[in-house]
Scaffold this motif. Sequence first.
Motif: not given
Ligand code: HEM
Length: 396
Positions: A15, A58, A69, A104, A147, A154, A157, A159, A163, A369
């Motif tokens: 985050v 990135l 995750l 993802i 993105i 995200g 997920m 808010f 998550f 995992y």
């Molecule tokens: C360009 C790639 C990505 C972007 C821009 C992105 C962006 C974000 C954003 C904006 C959130 C919400 C965070 C918040 O507001 O608190 C989030 C949460 C999350 N993302 Fe991503 N993400 C990316 C890639 C990934 C990938 C590849 C995975 C898993 C393999 C992933 C897993 C998660 C998980 C599990 C959350 C839930 C909150 C946490 O545990 O951090 N994301 N992501």
Amino acid sequence: MEKTVTRIVIPNYHVILIHFPLGLLGIGLLIELLSFLWKKSSFHLAGRWMILLGTLALAPLVTSGIFALYDVATHGADDGDTWAQVKIDSHFADTDWHLVRNHILRGAIGSGIALVAVCGWIAACDPNRRRFYWPVLIALLAAMGLITSAAWHGGEMVFRQGFGVAGKLDIAEANPTADDPNAVMSFKDKFDTAISPMQIHLILAGLVVAGAMATMALSIRRTQESVSVPPPPVADGIQTQFAQNPTDLLAPLPKVDPPALSTPGRFWLLVAALTLATIILGFYVGDFLIWPKIIDTRHLQHAFTNLQTPGRRRMGLHIIFGTLILVISLLLAIQARWKPAQRMMVGIFSSTLALVIAAQIWMGILLLYDSDRGSVAHFNPPPAPPISGSSASANQ
Ligand code: HEM
Ligand code: HEM
């Protein structure tokens, strides 16, 4: 009484890392689109740097996401289960998985497109850069769209579904003293809980990926340049210009050749240093570091002996691939210093490095995992359902 230690950053560093690529790439692309207003100014140059840095950021974002995750699916507890078991225990609803899949896919595909477009641009010779300007810009805009959509998913997920906030991430479970509040936490336990070295291992791995991709591109570009070209004077030009009028950022750049960033040698050394740091942290999280011997040779030997046993090879292969990344980066540094124009060498080393990095990420995903046991080609199958006869008799 023992003071409870929880993670410094909740839920995880993902985050934090999301802001850099979204901000840098977004603003950089905006400047590029409006660049006809300031065609040859340092403002345009600054926009290009933002695109480069935003795109490279990135890679650690994606690797931190891999941890995120696992983190939310295990509710913050690293208990060494297989992925099939983790999924069952996660208690995620179908809506949750739907959002996760979309998040993802869009994030990974968008990041892949941006990294390939930017690194391809760095590697290209000048005529190809002119020829492919629009395709690269369009690819980057499409990547930015994907993105942004990933980020929206995200946000949904976190808010809407909760998550990584209290409820989904059971902080007590991640706290080693949860069962016994009077338990004394060792310094290592406190450190591991507060900092979460596994996350840093993954973020460093992401930096290795970003550094290796960009430097590979630089090495390829270098093979196309004449070795005897003297260093261009543009750095001086910019400095003189700013020394005269530091606030005039939109003034046209002095008419000199663009800077040739053809110093891949030192960047390869940086990649090697990042790889070494990743390896050291990997040994730390894998419990290979012991005081005062530094490295637990018996554990290491065990990992290598297990290479002969199918189903026990994941850890040994992860160590071998990690070492290979380090060695190839150093070879590329030597090549860049002594034989910078050797296309064949750059081609062979770079493609081997790309394959090894891909294999390393796959092996890391399996280890994280799905535990260190099982096939190296796929995840472990889900646990067999209870035999109906035996459950029926148990119920009687
Ligand atoms: C360009 C790639 C990505 C972007 C821009 C992105 C962006 C974000 C954003 C904006 C959130 C919400 C965070 C918040 O507001 O608190 C989030 C949460 C999350 N993302 Fe991503 N993400 C990316 C890639 C990934 C990938 C590849 C995975 C898993 C393999 C992933 C897993 C998660 C998980 C599990 C959350 C839930 C909150 C946490 O545990 O951090 N994301 N992501
Ligand atoms: C440049 C990339 C990487 C290098 C050089 C590297 C290196 C290492 C090394 C040397 C170890 C200790 C040996 C072992 O436990 O297998 C390790 C452990 C580990 N690495 Fe990596 N790694 C990299 C990327 C990754 C990635 C991308 C992931 C996950 C997606 C990952 C997940 C893990 C896990 C889970 C462990 C601990 C395994 C255990 O509990 O024993 N690594 N890494």
